[in-house]
Design a protein around this motif. Structure first.
Motif, PDB file in Angstrom:
ATOM      1  N   ARG A 144       0.824  -1.213   0.000  1.00 14.26           N
ATOM      2  CA  ARG A 144       0.000   0.000   0.000  1.00 14.26           C
ATOM      3  C   ARG A 144       0.859   1.264   0.000  1.00 14.26           C
ATOM      4  O   ARG A 144       0.605   2.197   0.744  1.00 14.26           O
ATOM      5  N   LYS A 145       1.879   1.255  -0.846  1.00 16.07           N
ATOM      6  CA  LYS A 145       2.789   2.396  -0.965  1.00 16.07           C
ATOM      7  C   LYS A 145       2.032   3.595  -1.528  1.00 16.07           C
ATOM      8  O   LYS A 145       1.197   3.440  -2.411  1.00 16.07           O
ATOM      9  N   SER A 146       2.316   4.766  -1.001  1.00 18.38           N
ATOM     10  CA  SER A 146       1.639   5.980  -1.424  1.00 18.38           C
ATOM     11  C   SER A 146       2.645   7.129  -1.429  1.00 18.38           C
ATOM     12  O   SER A 146       3.812   6.942  -1.091  1.00 18.38           O
ATOM     13  N   ARG A 147       2.181   8.314  -1.782  1.00 16.19           N
ATOM     14  CA  ARG A 147       3.058   9.477  -1.805  1.00 16.19           C
ATOM     15  C   ARG A 147       2.782  10.376  -0.606  1.00 16.19           C
ATOM     16  O   ARG A 147       1.661  10.440  -0.102  1.00 16.19           O
ATOM     17  N   VAL A 148       3.807  11.085  -0.195  1.00 18.72           N
ATOM     18  CA  VAL A 148       3.657  12.078   0.865  1.00 18.72           C
ATOM     19  C   VAL A 148       3.136  13.349   0.213  1.00 18.72           C
ATOM     20  O   VAL A 148       3.674  13.807  -0.796  1.00 18.72           O
TER      21      VAL A 148
END
Length: 179
Positions: A144-148
């Protein structure tokens, strides 16, 4: 709108500190530099290799020419404090990157409190500090990698303000540092 300063998720912290000694040659001097880093941190350093051959400097491609250690947590803060004390808590504005990280160098490792050993010699080293906020893990984790978000990233101005308040540091506008 609520006050941003009271939000604990907005607090800036040291993610990691990287100490690097670039010797420029392999062999005995590099091993001694690695020993200095191990004395300072209590961790085993890793070695960096030359990207390509430079005949004037006498280095070959893939030859080990530097060593570095990554420190996290309380130990990183202690070493950062010691390094900044050597620099008298003065950094140049250009030491800060646009992503909110900063770095500086010291010329003699014995200034950090290590006793001078004539057989080892004296080595200079680079300090590089990576800053982040709680919640940065979303960009690093495996699932569940996402962006800051843009508002949550640490900017150059945020890092400079953190340095001035946390360490009561001084920012200089000089073109080059005085050694």
């Amino acid at each position: 709108m609520p006050d941003k300063s009271s939000n604990s998720m907005r607090d800036i912290r040291v993610s990691k500190l990287v100490l690097n000694i670039a010797v420029g040659e392999s062999g005995d001097r590099l091993q001694k530099a690695a020993k200095v880093l191990e004395q300072l941190t209590g961790q085993q350093p890793i070695f960096g290799k030359a990207r390509y051959t430079v005949r004037q400097w006498g280095i070959r491609r893939n030859e080990k020419i530097s060593c570095c250690v990554t420190i996290r947590g309380e130990k990183a803060m202690q070493l950062l404090e010691a390094g900044l004390k050597v620099k008298e808590y003065e950094l140049l504005r250009r030491n800060f990157s646009s992503s909110g990280n900063f770095g500086f160098g010291i010329t003699e490792h014995i200034d950090l409190g290590i006793k001078y050993d004539p057989s080892t010699g004296i080595y200079g080293m680079d300090f590089y500090v990576v800053l982040d906020r709680p919640g940065y893990r979303v960009s690093q984790r495996r699932s569940r990698k996402s962006r800051v978000g843009v508002q949550h990233r640490v900017t150059k101005e945020d890092a400079q303000k953190w340095f001035q308040t946390k360490f009561e540091g001084v920012l200089l506008n000089k073109a080059h540092a005085q050694y």
